[in-house]
Design a protein around this motif. Sequence first.
Motif, mmCIF file in Angstrom:
data_model
loop_
_atom_site.group_PDB
_atom_site.id
_atom_site.type_symbol
_atom_site.label_atom_id
_atom_site.label_comp_id
_atom_site.label_asym_id
_atom_site.label_seq_id
_atom_site.Cartn_x
_atom_site.Cartn_y
_atom_site.Cartn_z
ATOM 1 N N ASP A 1 -25.150 4.701 -34.024
ATOM 2 C CA ASP A 1 -24.940 3.349 -34.529
ATOM 3 C C ASP A 1 -26.228 2.540 -34.584
ATOM 4 O O ASP A 1 -26.324 1.594 -35.367
ATOM 5 N N ASN A 2 -27.216 2.904 -33.773
ATOM 6 C CA ASN A 2 -28.449 2.119 -33.736
ATOM 7 C C ASN A 2 -29.614 2.759 -34.482
ATOM 8 O O ASN A 2 -30.460 2.041 -35.033
ATOM 9 N N ALA B 1 -21.429 9.441 -25.076
ATOM 10 C CA ALA B 1 -21.718 8.002 -25.105
ATOM 11 C C ALA B 1 -23.089 7.744 -25.728
ATOM 12 O O ALA B 1 -23.256 6.842 -26.562
ATOM 13 N N LEU B 2 -24.065 8.553 -25.339
ATOM 14 C CA LEU B 2 -25.415 8.388 -25.893
ATOM 15 C C LEU B 2 -25.450 8.703 -27.385
ATOM 16 O O LEU B 2 -26.169 8.039 -28.153
ATOM 17 N N VAL C 1 -19.540 4.843 -31.883
ATOM 18 C CA VAL C 1 -18.966 4.601 -30.556
ATOM 19 C C VAL C 1 -17.542 5.140 -30.491
ATOM 20 O O VAL C 1 -17.119 5.713 -29.479
ATOM 21 N N MET D 1 -23.992 -5.118 -28.394
ATOM 22 C CA MET D 1 -23.212 -3.927 -28.093
ATOM 23 C C MET D 1 -21.981 -4.258 -27.258
ATOM 24 O O MET D 1 -20.867 -3.820 -27.567
ATOM 25 N N TRP D 2 -22.152 -5.061 -26.191
ATOM 26 C CA TRP D 2 -21.005 -5.336 -25.316
ATOM 27 C C TRP D 2 -19.958 -6.162 -26.049
ATOM 28 O O TRP D 2 -18.758 -6.064 -25.760
ATOM 29 N N ILE E 1 -24.089 5.634 -29.334
ATOM 30 C CA ILE E 1 -25.062 4.540 -29.346
ATOM 31 C C ILE E 1 -26.227 4.876 -30.271
ATOM 32 O O ILE E 1 -26.696 4.042 -31.054
ATOM 33 N N THR E 2 -26.697 6.125 -30.201
ATOM 34 C CA THR E 2 -27.817 6.553 -31.051
ATOM 35 C C THR E 2 -27.435 6.518 -32.523
ATOM 36 O O THR E 2 -28.201 6.038 -33.370
ATOM 37 N N SER F 1 -17.654 8.680 -29.913
ATOM 38 C CA SER F 1 -18.062 8.939 -28.535
ATOM 39 C C SER F 1 -16.871 8.828 -27.590
ATOM 40 O O SER F 1 -16.702 9.638 -26.673
#
Length: 487
Positions: free
Chosen positions: A78-79, A71-72, A394, A246-247, A75-76, A397
């Motif tokens: 994509d950001n 999951a991390l 994501v 994100m959500w 997120i990492t 992930s």
Amino acid sequence: MNLSLLPHIFAALVTASFNFLLGIGVLHTAILLPYFTPNNNVTREKSFVLSDRERTWLLSAPALVLPISAALSGITMDNFGRLNALRLAAVPYAVSWIITATSQSFAALLVGKCLSSSSYGWFVNGASVYIAEISPPNVRGMLLHIKVAFMGSGTLTALAIGSKLHWRTAAWINLGLTPIPVILSAFLHESPLWLVTKGRSLEARTALHAFHKHKTFNIDRCDAIEMKLSAIQELHERQNFTALKMWEKMKFFLDPNGYKRVLMVAGLRFFQDFSGTSFIFGNIVQFLMDFGTTYDSYQIGVYIGIAKLITSVCMIWVMKKLSRRILMMISCAGMSACMLTLGIYAGYSIEDRTNYQLIPLLATSLYSIVAITGMFVVPYMISAEAYPTQVRGVGQSIYSIFGCITEFSSIQCYYLLQNIVHASYPFYYISLICLLGCVYIYVFVIETHRKTFAEIESHFSNDLSKPASFKGGRQELNCKGNDVPLL
């Protein structure tokens, strides 16, 4: 060789080299466990001991850590970028080897294993996504498969080191290898697709020039690069994720356009792990010892590693010729036949198996080779290709998180069956799973071979009723007469 592909090949080689570290990490468990298992081939570890249950947990517990790291990593990626995610993952990986090399208890070994395993998802996902995004569609499969060759060379290196040196010495050597891909990644440009999603068009233009510096265009080079940049921006605007938080982006996976992709790759991961790769590859030395072979299992493991590496290199070319679905179905059929052979061998009551011990060795070797040709590697490729750029990290992930569940479950199910049923039944069970995998791939999995990202998006958006095919011809975005290799 087409010189225009040199920048793509170099970028693929560097990012794939992180999977060399992954291969070393996975196989270190295989060279470590025999020191804690009663056998005649290896001197028992004297500093501390491990119970049967603790050895099983060393194999399966890391799968419980991977959902968080997966999951991390998404997120990492994509950001903060695909390359930064790979570099960051090297930190816990390096720390894990220090803990492992100095461990004096099961708890320390478990912490070291979990730390190194937490990096695996980052290495696989980061390399897969980056290579998929910077590769022309006609060679994307070839370049994606380079990371499998690096993973194979990593496992071979781990086995070769483990056959000659103590597992603690091997851990220190692994630590020394960790900085190499991190240093090489400093010479790479970030994915132009990701840069566009962050509004960094100037950097994306620079990256496009770097990736196409050897390519000959029919028009002015700067105009051609601008057309490619416009094509990427157009695809980005069509997907319309820019202003979402994100959500809000996660809602994509609740829409039919999203959850059909999730279900497709989740099914692939299920058959990938339950086909036996999750516990055979990570425990190949002990797996061979369980058949009572009188050969040196470490040496046999090295030979199998060499065969897998040669196969991986050959598959780089094959990936350009054959479709993803055909490769996976051939792989499943071959794995099923090998498991059936092992089941029949284990089912016969033979007092002296010395004259027949080549059967399980050959079956295991062939199983490893056919797994490398399809089911062990292709699902990662499809997962990297199936999602839009803005949620590709994501999506990877989610694939890895589900894989953690299936990997843990498959290992536990295998050893549970070993303890409660006849020794042949687990192999019959895996053989059946592989055959069902063939059916699943034929019915539910789309073909992404030589498809652009625009074509894949068109399929999921407009033609969800035919999962095994694509509708319509090749799409051209803004660049008629000139291919758009990054799409």
